[in-house]
Design a protein around this motif. Structure first.
Motif, short mmCIF file in Angstrom:
data_model
loop_
_atom_site.label_atom_id
_atom_site.label_comp_id
_atom_site.label_asym_id
_atom_site.label_seq_id
_atom_site.Cartn_x
_atom_site.Cartn_y
_atom_site.Cartn_z
N VAL A 164 -6.07 21.97 -40.19
CA VAL A 164 -6.92 20.91 -39.65
C VAL A 164 -6.29 20.21 -38.46
CG1 VAL A 164 -8.13 18.76 -40.21
CG2 VAL A 164 -8.00 20.61 -41.90
N GLY A 165 -4.98 19.94 -38.52
CA GLY A 165 -4.32 19.31 -37.38
C GLY A 165 -4.49 17.81 -37.35
N GLN A 166 -5.05 17.32 -36.27
CA GLN A 166 -5.08 15.89 -35.95
C GLN A 166 -5.47 15.00 -37.13
OE1 GLN A 166 -8.49 13.95 -33.71
NE2 GLN A 166 -7.00 14.15 -32.05
N ASN A 167 -6.62 15.23 -37.73
CA ASN A 167 -7.11 14.32 -38.76
C ASN A 167 -6.23 14.25 -39.99
OD1 ASN A 167 -9.28 13.80 -37.10
ND2 ASN A 167 -10.76 14.99 -38.29
N HIS A 168 -5.51 15.32 -40.27
CA HIS A 168 -4.70 15.37 -41.49
C HIS A 168 -3.22 15.09 -41.24
CE1 HIS A 168 -8.12 16.58 -43.63
NE2 HIS A 168 -7.76 17.77 -44.09
N TRP A 169 -2.82 14.96 -39.99
CA TRP A 169 -1.39 14.93 -39.67
C TRP A 169 -0.62 13.84 -40.42
CZ3 TRP A 169 2.19 17.90 -37.38
CH2 TRP A 169 3.41 17.30 -37.05
#
Length: 365
Positions: A250-255
């Motif tokens: 997912v990247g950004q939202n889950h970081w």
């Protein structure tokens, strides 16, 4: 269309020299393949057309494709956002099943008409594909053509993320995002069979989460990332220890929640950036004091030698444990839907719709 002389090549015995087989192939000028009008574009640009039949180089075989798996990278490539590796076919598709139809020089592991499945840098949306012999598996009789085509990309990616980079050990806690995807489902099962204490899955719907925790060797826990704070849920489930391994697409939202979820000496493998690539604010302190390790990875861009070694290791560790959904193996491959390749546009629409659970596979008919 294929010339009639294709049949001659198929009837040659294994005793026929590789040189003769290669010369026979040269009489095949065209094959059918799924192409993209203008080289890139929307779903409507996909069409069934003619392409040059590939030629085998040293150590390669030609496989007549029976079925191929669909992956999200196919969408990115179709849109012009995923350049193919140097030397790879620009035809979509990286995983397939079929029969060996031509042997290039130097091939020793396979013979004519062997039933195989495998992985390539591109070219699987076609009647024929050229592939390194190191990148093929012999198809067990208990796997159907569609089962076999659904395995290589997702299971090798999951194995790389969980075992090679994640270094998951028995008794550890694992968090798998996009868990209803092919890679997610594979990673959950590999983690359970490898002895994980807990495998926490995240998905966007109750339907997906219920399915994930109810399949054999499925997730031990499910969290709806849209309605729940998965970092808080991880703390509850693990008694504030956190997870040792995270697999994230997912990247950004889950970081930030991923960092919060990780235990001391935790490892995270990042496989995609579905929500975006930029994090506006990030506290570095947990990386230092938790001694966290974060690894980005793609499989398609790795060297042929790396991929061949990964295939060998995965084969030794897990391959014989995999069956189709109705089989008795501790690890299963789950197919959401099978399409005729003539309906490839419908398959891409369903993949982009993000409502599927498991793999999408097309048959060459």
């Amino acid at each position: 269309m294929l010339h009639a002389s294709v049949c001659i090549g198929r009837q040659l015995s294994h005793a026929t020299s590789s040189r003769h087989l290669f010369q026979t192939l040269t009489t095949i000028s065209k094959m059918l393949a799924i192409l993209v009008k203008d080289g890139k574009g929307p779903i409507d640009n996909l069409y069934l057309g003619e392409a040059p039949t590939p030629d085998p180089k040293y150590g390669q075989v030609i496989v007549k494709i029976k079925a191929f798996g669909l992956n999200r990278m196919d969408i990115l490539q179709r849109k012009g956002n995923y350049p193919v590796p140097p030397g790879a076919s620009d035809i979509l598709g990286v995983e397939f099943s079929g029969t060996v139809s031509t042997l290039g020089e130097g091939v020793t592991k396979f013979k004519m008409n062997d039933e195989v499945f495998g992985i390539a840098g591109g070219g699987a949306y076609a009647e024929y594909i050229t592939v390194q012999e190191t990148h093929l598996f012999l198809k067990p009789s208990h796997l159907s053509w569609t089962d076999a085509a659904s395995i290589p990309e997702v299971f090798l990616t999951a194995y790389q993320a969980l075992v090679v980079y994640g270094e998951m050990k028995e008794g550890e806690n694992v968090l798998v995002h996009a868990a209803a995807s092919g890679v997610g489902i594979a990673a959950i099962q590999l983690a359970r069979v490898r002895g994980a204490k807990t495998v926490i899955s995240t998905a966007s719907t109750k339907e997906k989460l219920d399915w994930l925790v109810n399949i054999p060797n499925g997730a031990t826990n499910g969290v709806n990332y849209k309605t729940q704070n998965f970092a808080e849920e991880v703390k509850k489930i693990t008694n504030n220890k956190g997870v040792d391994v995270v697999i994230d697409f997912v990247g950004q939202n889950h970081w930030n929640k991923n960092i919060e979820s990780m235990a001391m000496d935790g490892r995270m493998t990042m496989l995609a950036l579905l929500s975006g690539a930029k994090v506006s604010e990030f506290e570095l302190t947990p990386l230092l004091y938790k001694r966290l390790r974060i690894q980005g990875s793609t499989l398609r861009s790795r060297t042929m030698a790396y991929q061949a070694d990964l295939i060998r290791r995965f084969t030794d560790d897990f391959l014989e444990l995999i069956t189709g959904e109705d089989g008795q193996g501790p690890i299963k491959t789950y197919i959401h839907k099978v399409y005729s390749w003539k309906n490839i546009q419908d398959a891409h629409r369903d993949m982009e719709g993000n409502q599927t659970i498991g793999k999408l596979v097309a048959v060459v008919d």
